[in-house]
Design an enzyme around this catalytic site. Structure first.
Site, short mmCIF file in Angstrom:
data_model
loop_
_atom_site.label_atom_id
_atom_site.label_comp_id
_atom_site.label_asym_id
_atom_site.label_seq_id
_atom_site.Cartn_x
_atom_site.Cartn_y
_atom_site.Cartn_z
N GLY A 61 -39.05 61.46 -13.99
CA GLY A 61 -40.20 60.66 -13.56
C GLY A 61 -39.80 59.75 -12.41
N GLY A 120 -48.22 69.09 -15.28
CA GLY A 120 -47.29 68.66 -14.23
C GLY A 120 -45.88 68.42 -14.75
N LYS A 172 -26.35 69.05 -14.15
CA LYS A 172 -26.11 67.68 -14.66
C LYS A 172 -24.85 67.66 -15.54
CE LYS A 172 -31.07 66.85 -14.70
NZ LYS A 172 -32.27 66.92 -15.54
N GLU A 223 -26.40 57.92 -9.46
CA GLU A 223 -26.81 57.69 -10.85
C GLU A 223 -28.07 58.50 -11.21
OE1 GLU A 223 -25.24 55.39 -13.38
OE2 GLU A 223 -26.40 56.98 -14.31
N LYS A 282 -29.07 66.48 -7.99
CA LYS A 282 -28.07 67.01 -8.94
C LYS A 282 -27.36 68.25 -8.42
CE LYS A 282 -32.12 67.74 -10.62
NZ LYS A 282 -33.27 67.44 -11.40
N GLY A 299 -31.95 60.92 -15.13
CA GLY A 299 -32.96 60.01 -14.54
C GLY A 299 -32.62 58.55 -14.71
N ASP A 340 -30.91 73.70 -14.33
CA ASP A 340 -31.04 72.27 -14.04
C ASP A 340 -30.06 71.47 -14.93
OD1 ASP A 340 -32.91 69.87 -13.10
OD2 ASP A 340 -32.63 69.67 -15.26
N THR A 349 -42.08 62.31 -5.21
CA THR A 349 -42.22 61.53 -6.45
C THR A 349 -41.24 60.36 -6.50
OG1 THR A 349 -42.84 63.59 -7.53
CG2 THR A 349 -42.25 61.77 -8.97
N VAL A 350 -39.96 60.66 -6.31
CA VAL A 350 -38.95 59.61 -6.46
C VAL A 350 -38.92 58.72 -5.21
CG1 VAL A 350 -36.52 59.11 -6.92
CG2 VAL A 350 -37.58 61.12 -7.96
N1 LIG Z 1 -38.83 63.84 -10.12
C1 LIG Z 1 -37.93 63.50 -11.04
O1 LIG Z 1 -38.28 63.19 -12.18
C2 LIG Z 1 -36.46 63.47 -10.71
C3 LIG Z 1 -35.56 62.95 -11.65
C4 LIG Z 1 -34.19 62.88 -11.33
C5 LIG Z 1 -33.76 63.36 -10.11
N2 LIG Z 1 -34.67 63.89 -9.23
C6 LIG Z 1 -34.17 64.37 -7.94
O2 LIG Z 1 -34.70 63.56 -6.90
C7 LIG Z 1 -34.86 64.35 -5.72
C8 LIG Z 1 -36.33 64.28 -5.27
O3 LIG Z 1 -37.13 64.77 -6.31
P1 LIG Z 1 -38.74 64.59 -6.29
O4 LIG Z 1 -39.20 64.91 -7.66
O5 LIG Z 1 -39.11 63.28 -5.68
O6 LIG Z 1 -39.14 65.80 -5.32
P2 LIG Z 1 -40.50 65.98 -4.52
O7 LIG Z 1 -41.60 65.22 -5.15
O8 LIG Z 1 -40.65 67.44 -4.30
O9 LIG Z 1 -40.17 65.27 -3.12
C9 LIG Z 1 -39.32 65.81 -2.18
C10 LIG Z 1 -39.74 65.25 -0.83
O10 LIG Z 1 -38.84 65.72 0.15
C11 LIG Z 1 -39.59 66.02 1.29
N3 LIG Z 1 -38.88 66.95 2.16
C12 LIG Z 1 -38.61 68.25 1.96
N4 LIG Z 1 -37.92 68.75 3.00
C13 LIG Z 1 -37.76 67.73 3.88
C14 LIG Z 1 -37.17 67.62 5.17
N5 LIG Z 1 -36.60 68.66 5.75
N6 LIG Z 1 -37.20 66.41 5.79
C15 LIG Z 1 -37.78 65.34 5.20
N7 LIG Z 1 -38.38 65.39 3.99
C16 LIG Z 1 -38.36 66.57 3.34
C17 LIG Z 1 -40.90 66.59 0.79
O11 LIG Z 1 -41.85 66.47 1.83
P3 LIG Z 1 -43.42 66.84 1.67
O12 LIG Z 1 -43.98 65.74 0.86
O13 LIG Z 1 -43.93 66.84 3.06
O14 LIG Z 1 -43.44 68.17 0.97
C18 LIG Z 1 -41.16 65.68 -0.41
O15 LIG Z 1 -41.87 64.54 -0.04
C19 LIG Z 1 -34.40 65.77 -6.09
O16 LIG Z 1 -33.05 65.90 -5.75
C20 LIG Z 1 -34.56 65.79 -7.60
O17 LIG Z 1 -33.70 66.72 -8.24
C21 LIG Z 1 -36.00 63.95 -9.49
#
Ligand SMILES: NC(=O)c1ccc[n+]([C@@H]2O[C@H](COP(=O)([O-])OP(=O)(O)OC[C@H]3O[C@@H](n4cnc5c(N)ncnc54)[C@H](OP(=O)(O)O)[C@@H]3O)[C@@H](O)[C@H]2O)c1
Length: 338
Positions: free
Chosen positions: A294, A179, A197, A121, A97, A126, A193, A12-13
């Site tokens: 997001g 979702g 933070k 940050e 985090k 977020g 979670d 997502t990010v």
């Molecule tokens: N989403 C939010 O709103 C949000 C907000 C603030 C902070 N964050 C933080 O941002 C980070 C990412 O979150 P996200 O929501 O983007 O998570 P996500 O959608 O689950 O994406 C994680 C990605 O990492 C990949 N991945 C997992 N293991 C891996 C490896 N060994 N080598 C390479 N890639 C690998 C996954 O691959 P696949 O696609 O192949 O499964 C996936 O594409 C997390 O630390 C989260 O806490 C997220």
């Protein structure tokens, strides 16, 4: 000269960050390479050929990468990757985090030793720039307390119980269907979670390391529609509140469902909105609010960190240790990964 960026984690990010870097090119930063998971998702068709795709993290340690952006999450392998990136002379940006709460200090210390930058940050609230605001904007005060809504999933669930009068299980199911909640909602619902933070905010605001395991957590799973009716009779509603106070004996911190006044900023927060109120000895209360989750809001935080790295590293005269690395960076191209 632009900083050359390597991104690991393309969910997502990661995708929002890449799209922003590609759609709105900026002379300070250039997306050079993306590392996806082996046997994970394929290289997407929209990623231009000028951006390399690899499933080998070592490709981000090549000399032509200046900054590693970690957007995978979890402690390992992220911790080892970021150690190796800093030792290889890269600066690091992350939104992770758990990692920052548990190992932020060691990564910051390593970055300082390496004369590199480590920024996070996106790890708290977020798109709300609360890390920088507390670290820089309120640095002149002695901070005494933090109160926040740091988890949008809980916000959504609690406001559904309140407005629709439905039980927790039904509100959770709705959040999962939309979702907003994970299949395993424990980290959100039980407060883990938000406490990661909060631990990061405590370190920045009070200069004190608070272990996540020392932050008491109460689950929102036991909150019922009747609780909201009773709260309403006292001019209140219920939110998952993360709070920390500086006391004479140290910092006391907890995350739990809490009564908040209906006419205050916490009651008004809905959906993914986060609110962080910081109380200082001189400045009194300062409140920050905005989109706490997001892809796009979090990408704003990641991009802002990249620009901060660019300000620091592109405008400064390289220190002797970094100068060699900078020279190497200027010369090196690793076509294998491009
Ligand atoms: N989403 C939010 O709103 C949000 C907000 C603030 C902070 N964050 C933080 O941002 C980070 C990412 O979150 P996200 O929501 O983007 O998570 P996500 O959608 O689950 O994406 C994680 C990605 O990492 C990949 N991945 C997992 N293991 C891996 C490896 N060994 N080598 C390479 N890639 C690998 C996954 O691959 P696949 O696609 O192949 O499964 C996936 O594409 C997390 O630390 C989260 O806490 C997220």
């Amino acid at each position: 000269m632009a900083l050359r960026i390597g991104v690991v984690g393309f969910g997502t990010v990661g995708q929002s960050v890449a799209r922003r870097l590609l759609d709105t090119p900026d002379p300070r930063v250039r997306l050079l390479r993306v590392c996806g998971r082996a046997n994970g998702r394929e290289r997407p068709a929209w990623l231009p050929r000028s951006v390399g795709w690899t499933t080998d993290f070592d490709a981000l340690l090549a000399p032509d990468i200046d900054v590693v952006v970690e957007l995978v999450g979890g402690i390992q392998p992220a911790r080892s990757w970021l150690h190796r990136a800093l030792i290889a002379g890269k600066s690091v940006v992350t939104a992770n985090k758990q990692l920052v709460a548990e190992h932020g200090q060691e990564l910051l210390a390593l970055a300082a030793r390496q004369q590199r930058t480590f920024r996070f940050e996106g790890a708290v609230a977020g798109g709300v720039p609360v890390v920088r605001a507390v670290e820089d904007g309120l640095a002149g005060d002695r901070l005494l307390g933090i109160t926040g809504i740091l988890n949008g999933t809980c916000n959504y669930i609690l406001s559904r119980i309140e407005r629709a009068g439905i039980p927790f299980d039904e509100a959770l199911r709705e959040a999962q269907e939309l979702g907003y909640a994970e299949a395993d909602p424990t980290a959100d619902v039980d407060g883990f979670d938000a406490r990661a933070k909060l631990a990061i905010l405590c370190a920045i605001a009070f200069g004190v390391r608070v272990r996540t395991s020392d932050i008491e957590c109460g689950s929102i799973a036991s909150v019922t529609p009747d609780d909201f009716l009773r709260a309403g009779r006292h001019g209140c509603t219920i939110r998952q509140i993360a709070s920390a106070e500086r006391t004479e004996d140290g910092v006391v911190a907890c995350v739990k469902p809490t009564l908040v006044p209906l006419d205050g900023p916490f009651a008004r927060a809905s959906g993914a909105q986060n609110v962080v109120a910081v109380r200082g000895e001189l400045g009194g209360e300062t409140v920050f609010t905005g989109q706490g989750a997001g892809g796009n809001p979090t990408a704003v935080a990641v991009l802002s960190d990249l620009f901060a790295v660019a300000r620091r590293e592109l405008s400064s005269v390289p220190a002797p240790a970094a100068a060699g690395a900078a020279r190497k960076r200027g010369l090196a191209l690793v076509p294998k990964y491009a």
